[in-house]
Design a protein around this motif. Sequence first.
Motif, PDB file in Angstrom:
ATOM      1  N   PHE A  61      30.008  14.101 -67.936  1.00 51.51           N
ATOM      2  CA  PHE A  61      30.129  13.603 -66.522  1.00 51.51           C
ATOM      3  C   PHE A  61      28.942  12.397 -66.887  1.00 51.51           C
ATOM      4  O   PHE A  61      27.734  12.679 -67.375  1.00 51.51           O
ATOM      5  CB  PHE A  61      29.474  14.343 -65.485  1.00 51.51           C
ATOM      6  CG  PHE A  61      29.241  13.713 -64.214  1.00 51.51           C
ATOM      7  CD1 PHE A  61      30.440  13.232 -63.335  1.00 51.51           C
ATOM      8  CD2 PHE A  61      27.950  13.530 -63.842  1.00 51.51           C
ATOM      9  CE1 PHE A  61      30.109  12.319 -62.168  1.00 51.51           C
ATOM     10  CE2 PHE A  61      27.677  12.687 -62.806  1.00 51.51           C
ATOM     11  CZ  PHE A  61      28.682  11.997 -61.907  1.00 51.51           C
ATOM     12  N   ASP A  62      29.182  11.234 -66.426  1.00 51.53           N
ATOM     13  CA  ASP A  62      28.194  10.059 -66.649  1.00 51.53           C
ATOM     14  C   ASP A  62      27.957   9.541 -65.151  1.00 51.53           C
ATOM     15  O   ASP A  62      28.923   8.956 -64.786  1.00 51.53           O
ATOM     16  CB  ASP A  62      28.854   9.202 -67.531  1.00 51.53           C
ATOM     17  CG  ASP A  62      27.693   7.949 -67.955  1.00 51.53           C
ATOM     18  OD1 ASP A  62      26.428   7.980 -67.447  1.00 51.53           O
ATOM     19  OD2 ASP A  62      28.097   7.067 -68.812  1.00 51.53           O
ATOM     20  N   ARG A  63      26.821   9.959 -64.685  1.00 54.76           N
ATOM     21  CA  ARG A  63      26.298   9.250 -63.491  1.00 54.76           C
ATOM     22  C   ARG A  63      26.489   8.070 -63.238  1.00 54.76           C
ATOM     23  O   ARG A  63      26.984   7.461 -62.291  1.00 54.76           O
ATOM     24  CB  ARG A  63      25.062  10.063 -63.197  1.00 54.76           C
ATOM     25  CG  ARG A  63      24.238   9.557 -61.827  1.00 54.76           C
ATOM     26  CD  ARG A  63      23.017  10.132 -61.813  1.00 54.76           C
ATOM     27  NE  ARG A  63      22.616  10.261 -60.286  1.00 54.76           N
ATOM     28  CZ  ARG A  63      22.430   9.213 -59.479  1.00 54.76           C
ATOM     29  NH1 ARG A  63      22.417   7.849 -59.718  1.00 54.76           N
ATOM     30  NH2 ARG A  63      22.026   9.572 -58.245  1.00 54.76           N
ATOM     31  N   GLN A  64      26.070   7.036 -64.385  1.00 55.97           N
ATOM     32  CA  GLN A  64      25.978   5.675 -64.351  1.00 55.97           C
ATOM     33  C   GLN A  64      27.340   5.121 -64.447  1.00 55.97           C
ATOM     34  O   GLN A  64      27.217   4.156 -63.734  1.00 55.97           O
ATOM     35  CB  GLN A  64      25.178   5.459 -65.722  1.00 55.97           C
ATOM     36  CG  GLN A  64      24.483   3.793 -65.961  1.00 55.97           C
ATOM     37  CD  GLN A  64      23.725   3.519 -64.480  1.00 55.97           C
ATOM     38  OE1 GLN A  64      22.732   4.250 -64.072  1.00 55.97           O
ATOM     39  NE2 GLN A  64      24.146   2.424 -63.753  1.00 55.97           N
ATOM     40  N   GLN A  82      20.276   1.010 -53.172  1.00 51.47           N
ATOM     41  CA  GLN A  82      20.100   2.542 -52.635  1.00 51.47           C
ATOM     42  C   GLN A  82      21.164   3.341 -51.978  1.00 51.47           C
ATOM     43  O   GLN A  82      21.092   4.467 -52.177  1.00 51.47           O
ATOM     44  CB  GLN A  82      18.792   2.284 -51.703  1.00 51.47           C
ATOM     45  CG  GLN A  82      17.426   1.680 -52.349  1.00 51.47           C
ATOM     46  CD  GLN A  82      17.671   0.356 -52.524  1.00 51.47           C
ATOM     47  OE1 GLN A  82      18.260  -0.375 -52.220  1.00 51.47           O
ATOM     48  NE2 GLN A  82      16.634  -0.117 -53.454  1.00 51.47           N
ATOM     49  N   GLN A  83      21.934   2.493 -51.186  1.00 53.03           N
ATOM     50  CA  GLN A  83      22.981   3.269 -50.516  1.00 53.03           C
ATOM     51  C   GLN A  83      23.944   3.881 -51.559  1.00 53.03           C
ATOM     52  O   GLN A  83      24.472   5.250 -51.469  1.00 53.03           O
ATOM     53  CB  GLN A  83      23.890   2.561 -49.684  1.00 53.03           C
ATOM     54  CG  GLN A  83      23.047   2.176 -48.123  1.00 53.03           C
ATOM     55  CD  GLN A  83      24.013   0.946 -47.671  1.00 53.03           C
ATOM     56  OE1 GLN A  83      24.010   0.007 -47.936  1.00 53.03           O
ATOM     57  NE2 GLN A  83      24.288   1.510 -46.211  1.00 53.03           N
ATOM     58  N   ALA A  87      24.781   8.109 -52.757  1.00 55.50           N
ATOM     59  CA  ALA A  87      26.125   8.288 -52.397  1.00 55.50           C
ATOM     60  C   ALA A  87      26.511   8.861 -53.737  1.00 55.50           C
ATOM     61  O   ALA A  87      26.956  10.196 -53.855  1.00 55.50           O
ATOM     62  CB  ALA A  87      26.985   7.218 -51.986  1.00 55.50           C
ATOM     63  N   VAL A  88      26.205   8.285 -54.960  1.00 53.68           N
ATOM     64  CA  VAL A  88      26.272   8.929 -56.300  1.00 53.68           C
ATOM     65  C   VAL A  88      25.571  10.109 -56.375  1.00 53.68           C
ATOM     66  O   VAL A  88      26.027  11.379 -57.072  1.00 53.68           O
ATOM     67  CB  VAL A  88      25.954   8.130 -57.473  1.00 53.68           C
ATOM     68  CG1 VAL A  88      25.803   8.857 -58.777  1.00 53.68           C
ATOM     69  CG2 VAL A  88      26.782   6.878 -57.417  1.00 53.68           C
ATOM     70  N   SER A  89      24.525  10.390 -56.015  1.00 50.61           N
ATOM     71  CA  SER A  89      23.596  11.590 -55.737  1.00 50.61           C
ATOM     72  C   SER A  89      24.479  12.684 -55.110  1.00 50.61           C
ATOM     73  O   SER A  89      24.425  13.954 -55.442  1.00 50.61           O
ATOM     74  CB  SER A  89      22.313  11.450 -55.156  1.00 50.61           C
ATOM     75  OG  SER A  89      21.512  10.603 -56.061  1.00 50.61           O
ATOM     76  N   ARG A  90      24.996  12.217 -53.872  1.00 47.83           N
ATOM     77  CA  ARG A  90      25.633  13.210 -52.978  1.00 47.83           C
ATOM     78  C   ARG A  90      26.954  13.846 -53.637  1.00 47.83           C
ATOM     79  O   ARG A  90      27.333  14.916 -53.854  1.00 47.83           O
ATOM     80  CB  ARG A  90      25.933  12.618 -51.668  1.00 47.83           C
ATOM     81  CG  ARG A  90      24.939  12.501 -50.916  1.00 47.83           C
ATOM     82  CD  ARG A  90      25.365  12.297 -49.433  1.00 47.83           C
ATOM     83  NE  ARG A  90      25.848  10.618 -49.257  1.00 47.83           N
ATOM     84  CZ  ARG A  90      25.354   9.613 -49.234  1.00 47.83           C
ATOM     85  NH1 ARG A  90      23.903   9.605 -48.970  1.00 47.83           N
ATOM     86  NH2 ARG A  90      26.012   8.513 -49.061  1.00 47.83           N
ATOM     87  N   ILE A  91      27.669  12.806 -54.658  1.00 48.02           N
ATOM     88  CA  ILE A  91      28.627  13.265 -55.347  1.00 48.02           C
ATOM     89  C   ILE A  91      28.270  14.206 -56.347  1.00 48.02           C
ATOM     90  O   ILE A  91      28.858  15.212 -56.695  1.00 48.02           O
ATOM     91  CB  ILE A  91      29.494  12.042 -55.748  1.00 48.02           C
ATOM     92  CG1 ILE A  91      30.172  11.166 -54.824  1.00 48.02           C
ATOM     93  CG2 ILE A  91      30.419  12.304 -56.880  1.00 48.02           C
ATOM     94  CD1 ILE A  91      30.569   9.706 -55.170  1.00 48.02           C
ATOM     95  N   ASP A 110      38.242  10.783 -55.762  1.00 46.29           N
ATOM     96  CA  ASP A 110      38.190  11.128 -54.274  1.00 46.29           C
ATOM     97  C   ASP A 110      37.052  11.039 -53.526  1.00 46.29           C
ATOM     98  O   ASP A 110      36.816  10.763 -52.384  1.00 46.29           O
ATOM     99  CB  ASP A 110      39.339  12.334 -54.047  1.00 46.29           C
ATOM    100  CG  ASP A 110      40.679  12.326 -54.437  1.00 46.29           C
ATOM    101  OD1 ASP A 110      41.157  11.237 -54.488  1.00 46.29           O
ATOM    102  OD2 ASP A 110      41.459  13.308 -54.955  1.00 46.29           O
ATOM    103  N   LEU A 111      36.112  11.797 -54.054  1.00 43.37           N
ATOM    104  CA  LEU A 111      34.835  11.862 -53.620  1.00 43.37           C
ATOM    105  C   LEU A 111      34.066  10.248 -53.407  1.00 43.37           C
ATOM    106  O   LEU A 111      33.550  10.195 -52.456  1.00 43.37           O
ATOM    107  CB  LEU A 111      33.712  12.737 -54.524  1.00 43.37           C
ATOM    108  CG  LEU A 111      34.453  14.158 -54.375  1.00 43.37           C
ATOM    109  CD1 LEU A 111      33.434  15.355 -55.381  1.00 43.37           C
ATOM    110  CD2 LEU A 111      34.125  14.809 -52.869  1.00 43.37           C
ATOM    111  N   ALA A 112      34.221   9.361 -54.366  1.00 39.77           N
ATOM    112  CA  ALA A 112      33.796   8.364 -54.393  1.00 39.77           C
ATOM    113  C   ALA A 112      34.403   7.446 -53.343  1.00 39.77           C
ATOM    114  O   ALA A 112      33.885   6.544 -52.301  1.00 39.77           O
ATOM    115  CB  ALA A 112      33.987   7.689 -55.762  1.00 39.77           C
TER     116      ALA A 112
END
Length: 162
Positions: A61-64, A82-83, A87-91, A110-112
């Motif tokens: 998994f690559d957050r970037q 920042q938003q 959002a990526v942090s929540r996912i 789907d989460l994105a």
Amino acid sequence: MRCRYCGAVVSKVIYSRPTEDGEKIRRRRECLSCKKRFTTYEIVETVPLMVVKKDHSREVFDRQKLLNGMLRACEKRPVSYQQLDAAVSRIEQKLLNSYDREVSSIHIGDLAMEELKKMDDVAYVRFASVYRQFSDVNTFMNELKDLLDSRSISATNNPENG
């Protein structure tokens, strides 16, 4: 923990504190043999989260990579970095909390889309068009219709936000 001066394996912890980023514990130790002091760092060992792609290949998994995809969908839209980062942090947190070490790219998409739908309709549709690989205009129009229907339902249920 082996002493870096004499090689003895017995030491005691003088004090511990978290590092500034909170990701590690810094421990100041004293060797019980030579009485010299040294510092060690303790980190949580993590098993990497693996993404199972549509072709069944796997990658870490690559957050970037996720953030970049969402940034592209939000180009020239009123969505701040920042938003998107939040959002990526929540996912990422949802994925890590699931205890599954393998997650499908479809689930991540789907989460994105869920997150983008809350932020900006145009960004959501842009992301969906690439992610869902719409084969024709009708499929694209159906997605737009679903979006508009869900908006009208929420406006009916909550008139002050409509």
